[in-house]
Scaffold this motif. Structure first.
Motif, PDB file in Angstrom:
ATOM      1  N   LEU A 165      25.030  19.972  96.698  1.00  0.00           N
ATOM      2  CA  LEU A 165      25.585  19.253  97.850  1.00  0.00           C
ATOM      3  C   LEU A 165      25.728  17.766  97.544  1.00  0.00           C
ATOM      4  CD1 LEU A 165      23.647  20.895 100.843  1.00  0.00           C
ATOM      5  CD2 LEU A 165      25.986  21.373 100.086  1.00  0.00           C
ATOM      6  N   SER A 166      24.714  17.221  96.898  1.00  0.00           N
ATOM      7  CA  SER A 166      24.729  15.800  96.549  1.00  0.00           C
ATOM      8  C   SER A 166      25.882  15.469  95.607  1.00  0.00           C
ATOM      9  CB  SER A 166      23.392  15.408  95.904  1.00  0.00           C
ATOM     10  OG  SER A 166      23.358  14.044  95.580  1.00  0.00           O
ATOM     11  N   GLU A 167      26.081  16.312  94.606  1.00  0.00           N
ATOM     12  CA  GLU A 167      27.166  16.092  93.644  1.00  0.00           C
ATOM     13  C   GLU A 167      28.527  16.223  94.313  1.00  0.00           C
ATOM     14  OE1 GLU A 167      26.320  18.961  90.663  1.00  0.00           O
ATOM     15  OE2 GLU A 167      24.520  17.916  89.938  1.00  0.00           O
ATOM     16  N   ALA A 168      28.635  17.111  95.274  1.00  0.00           N
ATOM     17  CA  ALA A 168      29.901  17.286  95.986  1.00  0.00           C
ATOM     18  C   ALA A 168      30.251  16.024  96.774  1.00  0.00           C
ATOM     19  CB  ALA A 168      29.821  18.488  96.924  1.00  0.00           C
ATOM     20  N   ILE A 169      29.229  15.408  97.392  1.00  0.00           N
ATOM     21  CA  ILE A 169      29.460  14.151  98.118  1.00  0.00           C
ATOM     22  C   ILE A 169      29.883  13.064  97.141  1.00  0.00           C
ATOM     23  CG2 ILE A 169      28.379  12.349  99.502  1.00  0.00           C
ATOM     24  CD1 ILE A 169      26.506  14.497 100.639  1.00  0.00           C
ATOM     25  N   TYR A 203      25.336  23.611 106.533  1.00  0.00           N
ATOM     26  CA  TYR A 203      25.260  23.670 105.067  1.00  0.00           C
ATOM     27  C   TYR A 203      23.855  23.372 104.541  1.00  0.00           C
ATOM     28  CZ  TYR A 203      30.197  24.525 104.213  1.00  0.00           C
ATOM     29  OH  TYR A 203      31.446  25.114 104.142  1.00  0.00           O
ATOM     30  N   VAL A 204      23.164  22.415 105.139  1.00  0.00           N
ATOM     31  CA  VAL A 204      21.805  22.139 104.644  1.00  0.00           C
ATOM     32  C   VAL A 204      20.871  23.293 104.987  1.00  0.00           C
ATOM     33  CG1 VAL A 204      22.116  19.635 104.717  1.00  0.00           C
ATOM     34  CG2 VAL A 204      21.090  20.796 106.688  1.00  0.00           C
ATOM     35  N   THR A 205      21.156  23.990 106.102  1.00  0.00           N
ATOM     36  CA  THR A 205      20.358  25.160 106.457  1.00  0.00           C
ATOM     37  C   THR A 205      20.558  26.266 105.438  1.00  0.00           C
ATOM     38  OG1 THR A 205      20.456  24.635 108.828  1.00  0.00           O
ATOM     39  CG2 THR A 205      19.939  26.916 108.232  1.00  0.00           C
ATOM     40  N   ARG A 206      21.812  26.511 105.076  1.00  0.00           N
ATOM     41  CA  ARG A 206      22.100  27.522 104.049  1.00  0.00           C
ATOM     42  C   ARG A 206      21.449  27.143 102.725  1.00  0.00           C
ATOM     43  NH1 ARG A 206      28.455  28.512 104.145  1.00  0.00           N
ATOM     44  NH2 ARG A 206      27.885  29.934 102.449  1.00  0.00           N
ATOM     45  N   ALA A 207      21.431  25.856 102.412  1.00  0.00           N
ATOM     46  CA  ALA A 207      20.855  25.400 101.149  1.00  0.00           C
ATOM     47  C   ALA A 207      19.367  25.682 101.061  1.00  0.00           C
ATOM     48  CB  ALA A 207      21.104  23.906 100.978  1.00  0.00           C
ATOM     49  N   LEU A 212      15.869  18.539 111.213  1.00  0.00           N
ATOM     50  CA  LEU A 212      16.114  19.365 112.398  1.00  0.00           C
ATOM     51  C   LEU A 212      16.155  20.841 112.032  1.00  0.00           C
ATOM     52  CD1 LEU A 212      16.605  18.859 115.414  1.00  0.00           C
ATOM     53  CD2 LEU A 212      19.054  18.975 114.951  1.00  0.00           C
ATOM     54  N   SER A 213      16.763  21.168 110.900  1.00  0.00           N
ATOM     55  CA  SER A 213      16.834  22.557 110.458  1.00  0.00           C
ATOM     56  C   SER A 213      15.441  23.122 110.183  1.00  0.00           C
ATOM     57  CB  SER A 213      17.708  22.663 109.208  1.00  0.00           C
ATOM     58  OG  SER A 213      17.748  23.991 108.740  1.00  0.00           O
ATOM     59  N   ILE A 214      14.607  22.336 109.516  1.00  0.00           N
ATOM     60  CA  ILE A 214      13.242  22.795 109.236  1.00  0.00           C
ATOM     61  C   ILE A 214      12.471  22.963 110.542  1.00  0.00           C
ATOM     62  CG2 ILE A 214      11.046  22.191 108.140  1.00  0.00           C
ATOM     63  CD1 ILE A 214      12.668  20.662 106.028  1.00  0.00           C
ATOM     64  N   SER A 215      12.660  22.034 111.473  1.00  0.00           N
ATOM     65  CA  SER A 215      11.934  22.113 112.748  1.00  0.00           C
ATOM     66  C   SER A 215      12.369  23.318 113.575  1.00  0.00           C
ATOM     67  CB  SER A 215      12.141  20.825 113.555  1.00  0.00           C
ATOM     68  OG  SER A 215      13.456  20.756 114.087  1.00  0.00           O
TER      69      SER A 215
END
Length: 279
Positions: free
Chosen positions: A234-238, A269-273, A210-213
């Protein structure tokens, strides 16, 4: 399958699948045409006799998988049928939805799933078991729901039912939605390093798509190495279920969610990433 001793012929009885068998036989006999909403325009609304010979041949030569009981007693067949029914999993919301609706939305999602579902299993977003229960259809229908509404919402069966109903006959936004999903998936599938990361969990991957779109012309992706590093963080944080600077993200992404507020945090957060350095 049993042998009739008088006629010396083998006779097959349909134990399960009578509706499907009759549908095939009756279509061949010309009792009804193919639906106008089929995804193959060449055969829409046509009876068997009016199909092009290539389609008639494809219909007649199509093989059906069956389980054949040879010389089984009636009691054995009935017992087997009872066991099948007793262990059959009830239809879930996606399966019911795709049985109820036969229009444009259903076939649009079917086409998306046909093209991308296997690739989603490769990166770890879905499993073969998920696909067998149409989780990929739900995955794409929720993305379409967000694009249609222009915002992230708390999803549920009723909203998705309404989406299918709304666009059962006409789907004016089909090109817009198709292009958004196509462009986003083309980006994600180039990032083979996503495979195995926790950010490919379906509810997180949806937010990445959705962020990319929603990317605007003035927004530029970070270098791919930086995006990879950010998503790994982000993955490691999860995985650790904690992080000194990503507490909000961990709280929102630590378990499956349909909740609007948690998804909005994940989206942020994924947008910022992808577009700016993480803290």
């Amino acid at each position: 399958q049993k042998i009739d001793l008088k006629s010396k012929k083998s006779i097959k009885y349909v134990v399960d699948g009578q509706q499907r068998s009759r549908a095939i036989i009756e279509y061949f006999a010309g009792k009804y045409p193919i639906s106008n909403s089929t995804s193959v325009p060449d055969i829409a609304g046509k009876y068997f006799d009016s199909l092009h010979e290539d389609y008639q041949n494809a219909f007649l030569s199509y093989s059906l998988p069956i389980d054949l009981f040879v010389s089984a007693s009636r009691e054995e067949i009935i017992e087997t049928f009872r066991r099948i029914n007793s262990y059959t999993v009830p239809l879930n919301a996606e399966e019911k939805r795709h049985a109820d609706y036969q229009g444009m939305m259903k076939w649009f999602i079917y086409d998306l799933a046909r093209r991308f579902s296997e690739k989603l299993t490769v990166i770890g977003a879905l499993t073969e078991k998920n696909l067998s229960r149409m989780a990929d259809f739900k995955f794409f229908s929720e993305i379409i729901l967000f694009l249609d509404k222009g915002e992230i919402v708390t999803t549920g069966a009723k909203l998705l039912d309404n989406l299918y109903s709304k666009y059962d006959n006409e789907f004016p936004k089909i090109d817009f939605v198709h292009d958004k999903i196509e462009d986003s998936m083309s980006v994600i599938l180039k990032w083979d390093w996503l495979e195995g990361l926790n950010v490919v969990k379906p509810y997180i991957l949806q937010m990445i798509i959705l962020s990319i779109s929603n990317k605007h012309d003035h927004m530029q992706f970070l270098p791919e190495d930086q995006i990879r590093e950010n998503f790994s963080q982000l993955s490691e944080a999860i995985e650790a279920d904690t992080h000194p600077h990503l507490e909000k993200f961990v709280a929102a992404a630590s378990r499956t969610t349909n909740d609007k507020n948690r998804k909005m945090v994940i989206y942020e957060y994924v947008t910022r990433a992808m577009y700016e350095p993480l803290p």
